[in-house]
Motif scaffolding. Sequence first.
Motif, PDB file in Angstrom:
ATOM      1  N   UNK A 160       6.854  -6.121 -32.759  1.00  0.00           N
ATOM      2  CA  UNK A 160       6.268  -6.367 -34.138  1.00  0.00           C
ATOM      3  C   UNK A 160       5.040  -7.220 -33.823  1.00  0.00           C
ATOM      4  N   UNK A 161       3.773  -6.609 -34.095  1.00  0.00           N
ATOM      5  CA  UNK A 161       2.594  -7.542 -34.156  1.00  0.00           C
ATOM      6  C   UNK A 161       2.120  -7.527 -35.555  1.00  0.00           C
ATOM      7  N   UNK A 162       2.951  -8.386 -36.343  1.00  0.00           N
ATOM      8  CA  UNK A 162       2.855  -8.466 -37.775  1.00  0.00           C
ATOM      9  C   UNK A 162       2.902  -9.942 -38.217  1.00  0.00           C
ATOM     10  N   UNK A 163       2.504 -10.011 -39.453  1.00  0.00           N
ATOM     11  CA  UNK A 163       2.292 -11.521 -39.836  1.00  0.00           C
ATOM     12  C   UNK A 163       3.684 -11.674 -40.614  1.00  0.00           C
ATOM     13  N   UNK A 164       4.544 -10.928 -41.012  1.00  0.00           N
ATOM     14  CA  UNK A 164       5.638 -11.200 -41.886  1.00  0.00           C
ATOM     15  C   UNK A 164       6.991 -10.497 -41.145  1.00  0.00           C
ATOM     16  N   UNK A 165       7.136 -10.901 -39.720  1.00  0.00           N
ATOM     17  CA  UNK A 165       8.390 -10.258 -39.131  1.00  0.00           C
ATOM     18  C   UNK A 165       9.703 -10.585 -39.788  1.00  0.00           C
ATOM     19  N   UNK A 166       9.685 -11.994 -40.427  1.00  0.00           N
ATOM     20  CA  UNK A 166      11.222 -12.224 -41.073  1.00  0.00           C
ATOM     21  C   UNK A 166      11.295 -11.195 -42.352  1.00  0.00           C
ATOM     22  N   UNK A 167      10.049 -10.668 -43.015  1.00  0.00           N
ATOM     23  CA  UNK A 167      10.488  -9.587 -44.089  1.00  0.00           C
ATOM     24  C   UNK A 167      10.750  -8.232 -43.651  1.00  0.00           C
ATOM     25  N   UNK A 168      10.109  -7.903 -42.394  1.00  0.00           N
ATOM     26  CA  UNK A 168      10.388  -6.545 -42.097  1.00  0.00           C
ATOM     27  C   UNK A 168      11.145  -6.254 -40.868  1.00  0.00           C
ATOM     28  N   UNK A 169      11.524  -7.303 -40.223  1.00  0.00           N
ATOM     29  CA  UNK A 169      12.469  -7.019 -38.928  1.00  0.00           C
ATOM     30  C   UNK A 169      13.703  -6.184 -39.127  1.00  0.00           C
ATOM     31  N   UNK A 170      14.463  -6.265 -40.286  1.00  0.00           N
ATOM     32  CA  UNK A 170      15.687  -5.601 -40.630  1.00  0.00           C
ATOM     33  C   UNK A 170      15.209  -4.241 -40.902  1.00  0.00           C
ATOM     34  N   UNK A 171      14.311  -3.908 -41.230  1.00  0.00           N
ATOM     35  CA  UNK A 171      13.987  -2.255 -41.589  1.00  0.00           C
ATOM     36  C   UNK A 171      13.697  -1.655 -40.284  1.00  0.00           C
ATOM     37  N   UNK A 172      13.252  -2.319 -39.130  1.00  0.00           N
ATOM     38  CA  UNK A 172      13.305  -1.874 -37.890  1.00  0.00           C
ATOM     39  C   UNK A 172      14.721  -1.457 -37.086  1.00  0.00           C
ATOM     40  N   UNK A 173      15.526  -2.605 -37.588  1.00  0.00           N
ATOM     41  CA  UNK A 173      16.818  -2.187 -36.933  1.00  0.00           C
ATOM     42  C   UNK A 173      17.587  -1.211 -37.525  1.00  0.00           C
ATOM     43  N   UNK A 174      17.340  -1.064 -39.092  1.00  0.00           N
ATOM     44  CA  UNK A 174      17.955   0.087 -39.745  1.00  0.00           C
ATOM     45  C   UNK A 174      17.374   1.559 -39.219  1.00  0.00           C
ATOM     46  N   UNK A 195      14.214  -5.695 -31.058  1.00  0.00           N
ATOM     47  CA  UNK A 195      13.030  -5.978 -31.873  1.00  0.00           C
ATOM     48  C   UNK A 195      12.588  -7.227 -31.580  1.00  0.00           C
ATOM     49  N   UNK A 196      11.244  -7.263 -31.101  1.00  0.00           N
ATOM     50  CA  UNK A 196      10.530  -8.325 -30.518  1.00  0.00           C
ATOM     51  C   UNK A 196       9.413  -8.736 -31.594  1.00  0.00           C
ATOM     52  N   UNK A 197       9.239 -10.120 -31.897  1.00  0.00           N
ATOM     53  CA  UNK A 197       8.282 -10.569 -32.664  1.00  0.00           C
ATOM     54  C   UNK A 197       7.662 -11.566 -31.811  1.00  0.00           C
ATOM     55  N   UNK A 198       6.437 -12.229 -32.633  1.00  0.00           N
ATOM     56  CA  UNK A 198       5.613 -13.273 -32.040  1.00  0.00           C
ATOM     57  C   UNK A 198       6.092 -14.640 -32.837  1.00  0.00           C
ATOM     58  N   UNK A 245      10.572 -19.735 -39.008  1.00  0.00           N
ATOM     59  CA  UNK A 245      11.909 -20.200 -38.484  1.00  0.00           C
ATOM     60  C   UNK A 245      12.196 -18.891 -37.309  1.00  0.00           C
ATOM     61  N   UNK A 246      11.656 -18.966 -36.319  1.00  0.00           N
ATOM     62  CA  UNK A 246      11.935 -17.922 -35.170  1.00  0.00           C
ATOM     63  C   UNK A 246      13.480 -18.046 -34.909  1.00  0.00           C
ATOM     64  N   UNK A 247      13.997 -19.298 -34.811  1.00  0.00           N
ATOM     65  CA  UNK A 247      15.692 -19.154 -34.383  1.00  0.00           C
ATOM     66  C   UNK A 247      16.376 -18.339 -35.649  1.00  0.00           C
ATOM     67  N   UNK A 248      16.228 -18.671 -36.748  1.00  0.00           N
ATOM     68  CA  UNK A 248      16.793 -17.978 -37.806  1.00  0.00           C
ATOM     69  C   UNK A 248      16.612 -16.261 -37.741  1.00  0.00           C
TER      70      UNK A 248
END
Length: 225
Positions: free
Chosen positions: A70-84, A90-93, A99-102
Amino acid sequence: MPTHRIRISPSILSADFTRLGEEIRMVERAGADMIHVDVMDGHFVPNITLGPVIVSAVRRATDLPIDAHLMITDPDVYALSFVEAGADYVVFHSEACPEPRRLLDVIRDAGARPGLAINPPNPAEQIEPFLSEIDLALVMTVNPGFSGQSFIEEVMPKLAQIAGWKRERGLDFAIEVDGGIGPATARLAASNGAEVLVAASAIFCAEDPPAALREIRAAGEQALI
Ligand code: DX5
Ligand code: ZN
């Protein structure tokens, strides 16, 4: 014989999207270990590429693990849609996430393996606090945005530093490199600790993609002998 096997994760960014299923089956038959999907939003990087719809299409085409980058500014918003959609990793910057840990926990709790990516100018310390919580450390060897760029050799000391921390601390995340990987750079990256090699143009734009994939793996494994 090599003591470790190098894994290859072809990036479909350079595939022929009119025949995506066939392209994936071709690299699978050639021995690909994972399929890398480059997600770009036109904000974090100056390009727009693929989203969850493509991940779910890849999921239907193969049982190989899917590695969503994910080369995106809002991985926290979109990460789950990639899991689904069926991504296994799922790799983000981390700089894109307050809050990366969360988010690492959220991805793992959803049933996927979380990873962190690090851009060429950024220090290894950016991901150091999270190394025991990730399954994949993705060390960028180009500035993300486009396939077909030249490998940035100056990243090698950082790669070696992360590999050293992994060894010294007995951690078990995989170390992946991404950008400008071909046979020569595969060998260099593997000799500095890379275990998973992403390649887009060097595989899908080659005259003989299965041979190119095997050549990249063989070059990486040469470094381990
Ligand atoms: C770069 C992407 C890479 C890219 C690799 O922004 O994250 O995965 O597709 O392309 P090549 O292998 O052609 O450098
Ligand atoms: Zn990538």
